[in-house]
Design a protein around this motif. Structure first.
Motif, PDB file in Angstrom:
ATOM      1  N   GLY A  69      -5.350   2.567   4.646  1.00 19.17           N
ATOM      2  CA  GLY A  69      -5.142   4.000   4.439  1.00 19.17           C
ATOM      3  C   GLY A  69      -3.688   4.334   4.160  1.00 19.17           C
ATOM      4  N   ALA A  70      -2.774   3.737   4.905  1.00 14.52           N
ATOM      5  CA  ALA A  70      -1.348   3.985   4.700  1.00 14.52           C
ATOM      6  C   ALA A  70      -0.921   3.523   3.308  1.00 14.52           C
ATOM      7  CB  ALA A  70      -0.528   3.286   5.782  1.00 14.52           C
ATOM      8  N   GLU A  71      -1.427   2.385   2.894  1.00 14.20           N
ATOM      9  CA  GLU A  71      -1.060   1.870   1.567  1.00 14.20           C
ATOM     10  C   GLU A  71      -1.626   2.741   0.457  1.00 14.20           C
ATOM     11  OE1 GLU A  71       1.152  -0.262   0.906  1.00 14.20           O
ATOM     12  OE2 GLU A  71       1.343  -1.502   2.693  1.00 14.20           O
ATOM     13  N   LEU A  72      -2.833   3.273   0.654  1.00 13.91           N
ATOM     14  CA  LEU A  72      -3.404   4.176  -0.345  1.00 13.91           C
ATOM     15  C   LEU A  72      -2.573   5.451  -0.435  1.00 13.91           C
ATOM     16  CD1 LEU A  72      -5.579   4.936  -2.398  1.00 13.91           C
ATOM     17  CD2 LEU A  72      -6.914   5.848  -0.494  1.00 13.91           C
ATOM     18  N   ILE A  76      -0.525   6.826  -3.702  1.00 14.60           N
ATOM     19  CA  ILE A  76      -0.710   8.178  -4.254  1.00 14.60           C
ATOM     20  C   ILE A  76       0.628   8.909  -4.298  1.00 14.60           C
ATOM     21  CG2 ILE A  76      -1.728  10.453  -3.791  1.00 14.60           C
ATOM     22  CD1 ILE A  76      -4.183   8.884  -2.655  1.00 14.60           C
ATOM     23  N   ALA A  77       1.388   8.822  -3.219  1.00 11.58           N
ATOM     24  CA  ALA A  77       2.694   9.493  -3.164  1.00 11.58           C
ATOM     25  C   ALA A  77       3.642   8.946  -4.229  1.00 11.58           C
ATOM     26  CB  ALA A  77       3.301   9.343  -1.774  1.00 11.58           C
ATOM     27  N   ARG A  78       3.608   7.635  -4.443  1.00 14.22           N
ATOM     28  CA  ARG A  78       4.498   7.014  -5.439  1.00 14.22           C
ATOM     29  C   ARG A  78       4.121   7.447  -6.852  1.00 14.22           C
ATOM     30  NH1 ARG A  78       3.596   1.869  -4.261  1.00 14.22           N
ATOM     31  NH2 ARG A  78       2.040   1.591  -5.870  1.00 14.22           N
ATOM     32  N   GLN A  79       2.829   7.542  -7.140  1.00 17.27           N
ATOM     33  CA  GLN A  79       2.370   7.847  -8.498  1.00 17.27           C
ATOM     34  C   GLN A  79       2.332   9.334  -8.823  1.00 17.27           C
ATOM     35  OE1 GLN A  79      -1.422   5.911  -8.827  1.00 17.27           O
ATOM     36  NE2 GLN A  79      -0.523   3.861  -8.889  1.00 17.27           N
ATOM     37  N   HIS A  80       2.291  10.179  -7.784  1.00 17.92           N
ATOM     38  CA  HIS A  80       2.140  11.621  -8.008  1.00 17.92           C
ATOM     39  C   HIS A  80       3.196  12.401  -7.215  1.00 17.92           C
ATOM     40  CE1 HIS A  80      -1.696  10.858  -9.984  1.00 17.92           C
ATOM     41  NE2 HIS A  80      -1.979  10.053  -8.984  1.00 17.92           N
ATOM     42  N   PRO A  81       4.341  12.667  -7.812  1.00 12.26           N
ATOM     43  CA  PRO A  81       5.410  13.380  -7.098  1.00 12.26           C
ATOM     44  C   PRO A  81       4.993  14.765  -6.592  1.00 12.26           C
ATOM     45  CG  PRO A  81       6.231  12.465  -9.152  1.00 12.26           C
ATOM     46  CD  PRO A  81       4.747  12.260  -9.146  1.00 12.26           C
ATOM     47  N   ASP A  82       3.978  15.351  -7.203  1.00 11.97           N
ATOM     48  CA  ASP A  82       3.517  16.669  -6.774  1.00 11.97           C
ATOM     49  C   ASP A  82       2.386  16.587  -5.748  1.00 11.97           C
ATOM     50  OD1 ASP A  82       1.737  15.597  -8.611  1.00 11.97           O
ATOM     51  OD2 ASP A  82       1.250  17.527  -9.525  1.00 11.97           O
TER      52      ASP A  82
END
Length: 141
Positions: A69-72, A76-82
């Motif tokens: 879960g943390a890696e997912l 997501i945070a890395r790929q989507h700044p918003d």
């Protein structure tokens, strides 16, 4: 072979063949690859390749659900700044103790150069690119 090709070669390799190769690396080499989750995760810990909106991991203790879960969330945070992400636990203490500050939590699995800032007073985690995760209690409406 350059680095991106070596990483692709390793990630495309079946897990059973990949792990012995990774275990033979020098500690410094393993440390370099430590944050590349796709190399270390078992296939069942990686999100499905198909188009999905809900992913359930129904497994017992020690499976690696928190880490997956943390890696997912980190991906997501890395790929989507918003991105605006909800981390929900039975009480507010649970997402903080497990999902954020735990041994497999977001702070532990993030490389130092891309580690998010945890703002406990705001119940918020902020990544360097602007993505945010908020902590909620399931008891809150």
């Amino acid at each position: 072979m350059d680095e991106p090709n070596r990483l692709a070669w390793l990630t495309d390799m079946p897990h059973a063949r990949r792990l012995p190769i990774l275990n033979r690396l020098q500690p410094a080499e393993q440390q370099e690859l430590r944050y590349y989750w796709e190399l270390w995760a078992r296939d069942e810990q990686l999100p499905p390749d198909s188009d999905w909106s809900v992913w359930l991991i129904c497994a017992g203790r020690g499976f690696g659900k928190t880490r997956a879960g943390a890696e997912l969330v980190r991906c997501i945070a890395r790929q989507h700044p918003d991105a605006r992400i909800a981390l929900i636990g039975a009480s507010l203490a649970e997402p903080r103790a497990v999902m954020v500050e735990g041994e497999s939590g977001l702070l532990a699995v993030s490389p130092h150069f891309r580690r998010p800032v945890f703002e406990p007073w705001l119940r918020r985690i902020v990544w360097p690119n602007g993505a945010q995760a908020f902590l909620y209690s399931a008891a809150e409406p």
